[in-house]
Write a protein that holds these residues in place. Structure first.
Motif, PDB file in Angstrom:
ATOM      1  N   MET A   5       0.801  -1.100   0.182  1.00 61.41           N
ATOM      2  CA  MET A   5       0.056  -0.097   0.118  1.00 61.41           C
ATOM      3  C   MET A   5       0.823   1.282   0.019  1.00 61.41           C
ATOM      4  N   ALA A   6       0.556   2.131  -0.820  1.00 58.53           N
ATOM      5  CA  ALA A   6       1.258   3.279  -1.063  1.00 58.53           C
ATOM      6  C   ALA A   6       0.677   4.355  -0.124  1.00 58.53           C
ATOM      7  N   LEU A   7       1.098   5.054   0.919  1.00 57.81           N
ATOM      8  CA  LEU A   7       0.602   5.968   1.686  1.00 57.81           C
ATOM      9  C   LEU A   7       1.168   7.327   1.643  1.00 57.81           C
ATOM     10  N   THR A   8       0.331   8.414   1.708  1.00 58.85           N
ATOM     11  CA  THR A   8       0.699   9.704   1.320  1.00 58.85           C
ATOM     12  C   THR A   8       0.927  10.440   2.524  1.00 58.85           C
ATOM     13  N   VAL A   9       2.133  11.064   2.590  1.00 62.23           N
ATOM     14  CA  VAL A   9       2.488  11.932   3.833  1.00 62.23           C
ATOM     15  C   VAL A   9       2.353  13.340   3.609  1.00 62.23           C
ATOM     16  N   GLU A  10       1.301  13.765   4.653  1.00 61.70           N
ATOM     17  CA  GLU A  10       0.838  15.007   4.615  1.00 61.70           C
ATOM     18  C   GLU A  10       1.439  16.088   5.559  1.00 61.70           C
ATOM     19  N   LYS A  11       1.330  17.278   5.496  1.00 58.63           N
ATOM     20  CA  LYS A  11       1.914  18.325   6.697  1.00 58.63           C
ATOM     21  C   LYS A  11       0.689  18.590   7.300  1.00 58.63           C
ATOM     22  N   GLY A  12       0.694  18.274   8.693  1.00 59.77           N
ATOM     23  CA  GLY A  12      -0.225  18.861   9.393  1.00 59.77           C
ATOM     24  C   GLY A  12      -1.517  18.218   9.571  1.00 59.77           C
ATOM     25  N   ARG A  13      -2.528  18.863   9.989  1.00 61.39           N
ATOM     26  CA  ARG A  13      -4.065  18.289  10.279  1.00 61.39           C
ATOM     27  C   ARG A  13      -4.433  18.041   8.762  1.00 61.39           C
ATOM     28  N   PRO A  14      -5.646  17.113   9.031  1.00 60.13           N
ATOM     29  CA  PRO A  14      -6.474  16.999   7.730  1.00 60.13           C
ATOM     30  C   PRO A  14      -7.177  18.239   7.394  1.00 60.13           C
ATOM     31  N   GLU A  15      -7.415  18.313   6.141  1.00 65.46           N
ATOM     32  CA  GLU A  15      -8.459  19.563   5.792  1.00 65.46           C
ATOM     33  C   GLU A  15      -9.925  19.416   6.212  1.00 65.46           C
ATOM     34  N   LYS A  16     -10.256  18.296   6.069  1.00 67.10           N
ATOM     35  CA  LYS A  16     -11.673  18.271   6.558  1.00 67.10           C
ATOM     36  C   LYS A  16     -11.596  17.192   7.753  1.00 67.10           C
ATOM     37  N   SER A  17     -12.662  17.500   8.644  1.00 64.60           N
ATOM     38  CA  SER A  17     -12.762  16.834   9.696  1.00 64.60           C
ATOM     39  C   SER A  17     -13.768  15.702   9.458  1.00 64.60           C
ATOM     40  N   GLU A  18     -14.527  15.370   8.620  1.00 64.55           N
ATOM     41  CA  GLU A  18     -15.310  14.427   8.561  1.00 64.55           C
ATOM     42  C   GLU A  18     -14.763  13.003   8.598  1.00 64.55           C
ATOM     43  N   GLY A  19     -15.413  12.056   9.420  1.00 64.22           N
ATOM     44  CA  GLY A  19     -14.708  10.850   9.544  1.00 64.22           C
ATOM     45  C   GLY A  19     -13.648  10.761  10.608  1.00 64.22           C
ATOM     46  N   ARG A  20     -13.429  11.809  11.246  1.00 61.16           N
ATOM     47  CA  ARG A  20     -12.457  11.892  12.390  1.00 61.16           C
ATOM     48  C   ARG A  20     -12.988  11.854  13.739  1.00 61.16           C
ATOM     49  N   SER A  21     -12.397  11.229  14.800  1.00 67.51           N
ATOM     50  CA  SER A  21     -13.121  11.339  15.871  1.00 67.51           C
ATOM     51  C   SER A  21     -12.710  12.790  16.567  1.00 67.51           C
ATOM     52  N   LYS A  22     -13.589  12.914  17.631  1.00 68.59           N
ATOM     53  CA  LYS A  22     -13.384  14.344  18.500  1.00 68.59           C
ATOM     54  C   LYS A  22     -11.684  14.224  18.960  1.00 68.59           C
ATOM     55  N   LYS A  23     -11.448  12.965  19.537  1.00 69.68           N
ATOM     56  CA  LYS A  23     -10.216  12.760  20.243  1.00 69.68           C
ATOM     57  C   LYS A  23      -8.984  12.797  19.192  1.00 69.68           C
ATOM     58  N   GLU A  24      -9.172  12.409  18.145  1.00 70.17           N
ATOM     59  CA  GLU A  24      -8.160  12.633  17.220  1.00 70.17           C
ATOM     60  C   GLU A  24      -8.059  14.219  16.725  1.00 70.17           C
TER      61      GLU A  24
END
Length: 187
Positions: A5-24
């Motif tokens: 699996m190829a994973l993409t390294v991003e800088k910082g937080r995700p642009e969208k919060s959908e699908g993310r837990s409050k804790k994350e």
């Protein structure tokens, strides 16, 4: 998780919060507030160190094994950060820290104290330890690493940070300190 699996390294937080837990999202808010820079990889749930091999490859950095342990009375807890390839030996750690009986804390305790579910425990959970119930134990071999990687309290992402930022800025903000241990971890 597939090894190819190829994973993409991003800088910082995700642009969208959908699908993310409050804790994350709280971890991103906390790190951003502290001015700690980090890179992020999103991935399918990673439950084992074997699942994390592809993450280590994407980051060219070590993903820590994080174990949440408790004393026999379940009144005090230890978060152990150690290299993934080392074998955890309860007796070895008990002797190193002078605690007679250690066992794994259960998922309910992990959720209550660290704000993490099993498979997602990490140093970032210390931001939820308001009662100061957790002692952070760090294998000395990790201190040699320039960068360390850990889940942001949810195992669908992994963050890469400078080791010194974790053990200075982050720990100071959470009012925790680290105790270094030297584990052989031999099978």
């Amino acid at each position: 998780m597939g090894e190819n699996m190829a994973l993409t390294v991003e800088k910082g937080r995700p642009e969208k919060s959908e699908g993310r837990s409050k804790k994350e999202l709280a971890v991103y808010d906390y790190l951003d507030k502290l001015g700690i820079s980090y890179e992020r990889v999103d991935h399918p749930e990673a439950h084992t160190m074997e699942d994390c091999a592809v993450i280590e490859e994407a980051f060219s950095a070590r993903v820590c094994k994080n174990l949440f342990l408790t004393n026999s009375k379940h009144s005090f807890y230890y978060l152990l950060m150690m290299p993934g390839e080392k074998v955890f030996k309860t007796a070895e750690l008990s002797k190193a820290i002078g605690c007679g009986h250690l066992s794994f804390a259960d998922g309910e305790e992990m959720e209550r104290v660290l704000g993490c579910t099993p498979g997602s425990a990490s140093v970032f959970g210390l931001m939820h330890d308001k009662e100061d119930l957790v002692e952070l134990l760090v294998d000395k071999d990790l201190m040699k690493e320039e960068y360390l990687c850990a889940h942001p309290c949810h195992n669908i992402a992994t963050l890469k940070l400078r080791t010194k930022d974790i053990f200075t800025k982050f720990l100071k903000a959470t009012k925790h300190y680290k105790t270094e241990v030297s584990l052989k971890g031999e099978g």
